[in-house]
Design a protein around this motif. Structure first.
Motif: not given
Length: 363
Positions: A71, A75, A223, A227, A255, A286, A318-319, A321-322
């Protein structure tokens, strides 16, 4: 009658029956049920499975530190690219916030990566060589190059914020001169930094990650845009946050679309971990947060409270998703079904296509 030492291991034969009429003709027996002069079928035909249900592949020895790095690396990469855009469009506040956000993300992410390695010198050892066929080797150099550029650009921003109180002396004019080129150098490595971790995961034997190899880089880049755009909206006044809003909206569209297309193109069995358990919950939320943040950005992005709420939602999306992709891969490595069934399906497809003379179909 044979007198082999293995006679005691042969299964008992059914008793012979005399033919009526006393005929001396010899009756033909089916193959595999002979009297020892022919080969007998000792083991019944079974479906292939793993050894006592054990995993076929070893799960990746990575913990939550690596998931956090996935993540934070995205970012950092997205923020570095946003900072270069702000530099070109003369938005000093957005440029400053993007650069500082990228520096903080790459610093914390790098610390998490080194912590997972166990000893700091292991990261240095990866920089002793450059192996183009190794995503980890290439990624180490990408991370180092990006960190050098964004570090110089962010140092100049910090010096301006403190009223030029950093003890730079005669180096201050040099720092100002190289600030711009350093920001563009970091931007050049921003997209590779956001995408190489997808290649790193897909290059493993982990079933779900490997099945994503065609589409996961697009998911991770989108993603990263989520972020970085969200962070820019949270930290920057709405008057200068226009590029951050546009990046966030592009990230939402990319995304959601890339994730759906990836799931459709994956083997249905390998895609199951994306929909169940902890990973399924994270990926569902997400998508919901990404859509909610995108709507908030589109409708109320010019109103400061709505911009902050939407930016936080996008960063959380985003977090998740990862972390969701990371968790799904670890789960798929623990169940042999996710390895064996896709392999059998691929084998059947190759044979149906007439491919019968390679090392896969002739095993």
């Amino acid at each position: 009658m044979s007198t082999s030492e293995y006679d005691s291991l042969r299964p008992p034969e059914p008793p012979r029956r005399r033919r009526r009429g006393g005929g001396g003709g010899r009756r033909r027996r089916p193959f595999g049920t002979g009297d020892g002069n022919r080969e007998m079928l000792m083991v019944p035909d079974v479906e292939p499975t793993s050894y006592y249900g054990r995993p076929v592949v070893k799960p990746a020895p990575w913990g939550e530190d690596v998931a956090a790095y996935l993540f934070l690396g995205g970012l950092a990469g997205g923020s570095g690219l946003l900072g270069a855009g702000a530099q070109l469009s003369n938005r000093p506040k957005l440029r400053r916030n993007a650069r500082l956000g990228a520096l903080a993300a790459v610093a914390v992410g790098g610390a998490a990566l080194v912590r997972d390695l166990g000893r700091p010198e292991r990261f240095y050892n990866m920089l002793r060589t450059f192996k183009v066929t190794s995503p980890m080797s290439v990624g180490s150099w990408i991370l180092s190059a990006f960190s050098a550029g964004i570090g110089v650009a962010a140092a100049s921003e910090i010096d301006r914020m403190t009223g030029e109180k950093l003890p730079l002396g005669k180096l201050r004019p040099v720092l100002r001169a190289v600030e711009g080129p350093a920001g563009f150098e970091a931007a050049a490595f921003a997209t590779p930094l956001a995408a190489y971790t997808a290649v790193l995961l897909a290059d493993t034997a982990t079933p779900t990650w490997n099945a994503m190899h065609k589409d996961l880089p697009f998911v991770f880049v989108s993603s990263a845009s989520l972020a970085a755009g969200g962070l820019g909206m949270v930290t920057t006044p709405v008057e200068e946050a226009g590029p951050a809003r546009r990046m966030a909206l592009l990230g939402v569209a990319g995304d959601v679309t890339a994730m759906r297309l990836m799931e459709q193109r994956m083997d249905p069995v390998a895609a199951e971990p994306l929909h169940h358990g902890k990973a399924g919950t994270m990926l569902k939320w997400s998508e919901r947060l990404a859509v909610a943040g995108g709507v908030g950005t589109l409708v109320g992005g010019r109103w400061r409270p709505a911009a902050v709420a939407s930016g936080l939602a996008l960063m959380a999306a985003s977090a998740l998703t990862r972390f969701g992709v990371f968790e799904a891969g670890l789960h798929s490595a623990k169940d042999p079904r996710y390895t064996i069934e896709p392999q059998k399906r691929r084998l059947a497809e190759r044979r149906a296509a007439g491919i019968t003379d390679d090392s896969i179909t002739t095993v």
